[in-house]
Design a protein around this motif. Structure first.
Motif, PDB file in Angstrom:
ATOM      1  N   UNK A  38      46.792  26.410  34.928  1.00 56.00           N
ATOM      2  CA  UNK A  38      45.501  25.961  35.450  1.00 56.00           C
ATOM      3  C   UNK A  38      45.192  26.637  36.780  1.00 56.00           C
ATOM      4  N   UNK A  39      46.213  26.780  37.621  1.00 52.06           N
ATOM      5  CA  UNK A  39      46.020  27.446  38.909  1.00 52.06           C
ATOM      6  C   UNK A  39      45.595  28.894  38.717  1.00 52.06           C
ATOM      7  N   UNK A  40      46.280  29.601  37.824  1.00 57.70           N
ATOM      8  CA  UNK A  40      45.944  31.000  37.574  1.00 57.70           C
ATOM      9  C   UNK A  40      44.543  31.175  37.031  1.00 57.70           C
ATOM     10  N   UNK A  41      44.142  30.307  36.102  1.00 54.59           N
ATOM     11  CA  UNK A  41      42.797  30.404  35.530  1.00 54.59           C
ATOM     12  C   UNK A  41      41.729  30.064  36.564  1.00 54.59           C
ATOM     13  N   UNK A  42      41.993  29.039  37.381  1.00 49.63           N
ATOM     14  CA  UNK A  42      41.036  28.692  38.429  1.00 49.63           C
ATOM     15  C   UNK A  42      40.843  29.822  39.420  1.00 49.63           C
ATOM     16  N   UNK A  43      41.940  30.446  39.816  1.00 51.05           N
ATOM     17  CA  UNK A  43      41.855  31.566  40.765  1.00 51.05           C
ATOM     18  C   UNK A  43      41.192  32.782  40.119  1.00 51.05           C
ATOM     19  N   UNK A  44      41.463  33.010  38.839  1.00 55.55           N
ATOM     20  CA  UNK A  44      40.814  34.125  38.139  1.00 55.55           C
ATOM     21  C   UNK A  44      39.305  33.922  38.105  1.00 55.55           C
ATOM     22  N   UNK A  45      38.892  32.676  37.822  1.00 53.30           N
ATOM     23  CA  UNK A  45      37.459  32.386  37.834  1.00 53.30           C
ATOM     24  C   UNK A  45      36.854  32.598  39.203  1.00 53.30           C
ATOM     25  N   UNK A  46      37.586  32.211  40.242  1.00 55.18           N
ATOM     26  CA  UNK A  46      37.082  32.385  41.605  1.00 55.18           C
ATOM     27  C   UNK A  46      36.989  33.855  41.986  1.00 55.18           C
ATOM     28  N   UNK A  47      37.957  34.662  41.549  1.00 57.09           N
ATOM     29  CA  UNK A  47      37.915  36.095  41.850  1.00 57.09           C
ATOM     30  C   UNK A  47      36.712  36.767  41.188  1.00 57.09           C
ATOM     31  N   UNK A  48      36.434  36.396  39.944  1.00 58.51           N
ATOM     32  CA  UNK A  48      35.234  36.933  39.290  1.00 58.51           C
ATOM     33  C   UNK A  48      33.975  36.372  39.937  1.00 58.51           C
ATOM     34  N   UNK A  49      34.042  35.116  40.389  1.00 57.78           N
ATOM     35  CA  UNK A  49      32.912  34.513  41.085  1.00 57.78           C
ATOM     36  C   UNK A  49      32.558  35.253  42.366  1.00 57.78           C
ATOM     37  N   UNK A  50      33.568  35.767  43.057  1.00 57.05           N
ATOM     38  CA  UNK A  50      33.305  36.538  44.276  1.00 57.05           C
ATOM     39  C   UNK A  50      32.454  37.758  43.963  1.00 57.05           C
ATOM     40  N   UNK A  51      32.761  38.437  42.866  1.00 59.75           N
ATOM     41  CA  UNK A  51      31.992  39.626  42.480  1.00 59.75           C
ATOM     42  C   UNK A  51      30.606  39.254  41.973  1.00 59.75           C
ATOM     43  N   UNK A  52      30.485  38.070  41.381  1.00 54.55           N
ATOM     44  CA  UNK A  52      29.164  37.629  40.913  1.00 54.55           C
ATOM     45  C   UNK A  52      28.253  37.305  42.095  1.00 54.55           C
ATOM     46  N   UNK A  53      28.803  36.660  43.123  1.00 55.46           N
ATOM     47  CA  UNK A  53      27.975  36.281  44.271  1.00 55.46           C
ATOM     48  C   UNK A  53      27.567  37.482  45.114  1.00 55.46           C
TER      49      UNK A  53
END
Length: 224
Positions: A38-53
């Motif tokens: 869960x931690x890895x998936x949450x961080x992966x989503x956040x890393x892609x979110x950084x590029x989206x923002x």
């Protein structure tokens, strides 16, 4: 680098994945509050979110697309963008989340260590085993991440910023939201469910939903 904060000073904003890492770890011990997947998936989503923002990528038809290949200022984001841009065709969001999740915890931890926000510690355990933890260097700053998220969802900022809404969505998707909001969890979850679908950019909502689906699939798979 984010500067240290005094007892009456709010820390500056961090990148999305750095914020999620601090929310997902105990501010005193540095131990994770989520299981590794869960931690890895949450961080992966956040890393892609950084590029989206930053406008570097978008999600169309549930696939990740590069919209700006200009190198981001952050080296970590730059490396992820290069990996996505070099593919000959777009891949579905879950593919990238699962790919990044395998190294996301190490990637974000390394970025935080380099920024001086966490420090690596070795703890000797029974039978001579060594346990490695990464403890926040400023507990007030680490603790503020969860406090700020609670305040944001309570509307104390005159409207929840989209990055906070996205972090709340990731927290809900990974099972972390009850630990952040406590007894206010049901109301907070309803608030996120109402407003996150309107996120700007829309990719943030797509990422949060994809993370939630992958975490849910993993839980169901473990039970069968």
């Amino acid at each position: 680098m984010t500067r240290s904060s005094g007892p009456h000073e709010r820390p500056e904003r961090l990148r999305l994945a750095d914020d999620f890492w601090l929310i997902a770890h105990h501010d005193r011990s540095g131990r994770p509050r989520l299981n590794p997947l869960a931690l890895g998936l949450g961080l992966a989503g956040a890393l892609l979110g950084e590029l989206a923002t930053t406008g570097h990528l978008t999600i169309h038809d549930r696939h990740v697309h590069v919209t700006d290949d200009t190198p981001p200022a952050d080296a970590t984001s730059h490396g992820i963008l290069e990996q996505i841009a070099t593919k000959s065709r777009a891949h579905p969001v879950p593919v990238w989340l699962k790919f990044l999740a395998g190294s996301a915890t190490e990637t974000v931890t390394t970025r935080l260590v380099r920024a001086g926000l966490v420090q690596r510690e070795q703890q000797r355990r029974r039978l001579g085993r060594i346990n490695v933890v990464h403890r926040p260097t400023d507990r007030n700053q680490a603790c503020w991440r969860s406090v700020r998220l609670r305040h944001a969802l309570a509307g104390r900022y005159g409207g929840t910023p989209w990055d906070d809404m996205f972090l709340a969505g990731l927290a809900d998707a990974t099972g972390l939201l009850p630990k952040v909001l406590g007894d206010d969890h049901p109301a907070g979850r309803a608030y996120v469910a109402r407003w996150l679908p309107r996120s700007d950019p829309p990719a943030l909502y797509e990422l949060a939903i994809a993370v939630e689906t992958l975490v849910g699939d993993a839980v169901l798979g473990a039970r069968t």
